[in-house]
Scaffold this active site. Structure first.
Site, short mmCIF file in Angstrom:
data_model
loop_
_atom_site.label_atom_id
_atom_site.label_comp_id
_atom_site.label_asym_id
_atom_site.label_seq_id
_atom_site.Cartn_x
_atom_site.Cartn_y
_atom_site.Cartn_z
N VAL A 45 -4.29 -5.41 4.90
CA VAL A 45 -3.98 -6.79 4.54
C VAL A 45 -3.60 -7.60 5.77
CG1 VAL A 45 -2.43 -8.25 3.17
CG2 VAL A 45 -3.23 -6.06 2.24
N GLU A 46 -2.82 -7.00 6.65
CA GLU A 46 -2.31 -7.72 7.82
C GLU A 46 -3.39 -8.02 8.86
OE1 GLU A 46 0.59 -9.08 8.28
OE2 GLU A 46 1.53 -8.29 6.48
#
Length: 189
Positions: free
Chosen positions: A123-124
Site C-alpha cells: 500500500v505504501e
C-alpha cells in the site's frame, strides 16, 4: 488503515498461491516465541539477497497469521474495486515483493504481529524501495525524514537508510509496535 486492510484482503485473494507444506520448527510462530528470537536475522551480517523464502508456503503463512477483522466500509470496497480493475499493477507489485516479502514476514512473525502488516509496503510503495512521495516520504515503508531520524535511520548525501530494506523494516516494525502500545489496536496503529 482501512484501505490497507482492503488491499491486504485483495492481495491474498488475487495471489491464489494456495499450496501445501510445513514450516520448520525454528520458524517464528505465535505459539513458539523462543523460536522467534532464534530465527531473527542479524541486520549487521545479512543482506536481503541472502534471505531465501520457501515461496510455496509463504502465502499460507501470511493468511494463517491474519489477526485483523475486515472493516467492510465504502473506502475498503472502493480500494478493492480499484485493485481488481488493475491486475497488472497487482502482479508487478507482487513480483517486486518477492525479493523482500519473506524477510518481512519473518520479522513480523518474530514480533508476534499480525501478518497483514507484512503487506503494508504494498500500500505504501508497491514494494518500490526507491519510492519517494511528494511529501518527501521515502522507501518501502515511506518514512518521512523526521520519523526516519527518530528511528536512527541514517539520511545524508551518501546514504539514506529509509531505502534500505533491512534497516527500514526493523524501524517500521518498531514504529508500528510503538503505535500499537500507544493506541492499543493494530487497526489504529
Amino acid at each position: 488503515m482501512r484501505l490497507t486492510f482492503a488491499a491486504v484482503v485483495l492481495l491474498v485473494f488475487l495471489s491464489g498461491c494456495a499450496s501445501t507444506g510445513d514450516w520448520s520448527s525454528d520458524t517464528p510462530t505465535k505459539t513458539s516465541p523462543k523460536a522467534s528470537r532464534a530465527a531473527r536475522v542479524n541486520l549487521q551480517n545479512q543482506s536481503v539477497s541472502k534471505v531465501y523464502a520457501p515461496s510455496d508456503n509463504l502465502w499460507i503463512r501470511i493468511r494463517d497469521g491474519f489477526q485483523m477483522e475486515p472493516m467492510n466500509n465504502p473506502q475498503e470496497m472502493e480500494q478493492l474495486r480499484w485493485l481488481s480493475a488493475r491486475p497488472d499493477y497487482v502482479h508487478r507489485s507482487m513480483a517486486r515483493s518477492s525479493r523482500y516479502l519473506f524477510y518481512i514476514v519473518q520479522e513480523v512473525n518474530a514480533r508476534n504481529m499480525p501478518t497483514e502488516i507484512a503487506l503494508l509496503p504494498f500500500v505504501e510503495s508497491a514494494f518500490v524501495t526507491h519510492a519517494k512521495s511528494s511529501a518527501k516520504a521515502v522507501g518501502l515503508w515511506q518514512f518521512m525524514p523526521a520519523t526516519g531520524k527518530d528511528f536512527q535511520l541514517t539520511q545524508n548525501v551518501f546514504r539514506d537508510e529509509r531505502r534500505d530494506v533491512l534497516q527500514s523494516t526493523d524501524a517500521a516494525l518498531d514504529y508500528l509496535q510503538r503505535l500499537h502500545n500507544q493506541f492499543g489496536s493494530w487497526e489504529l496503529a
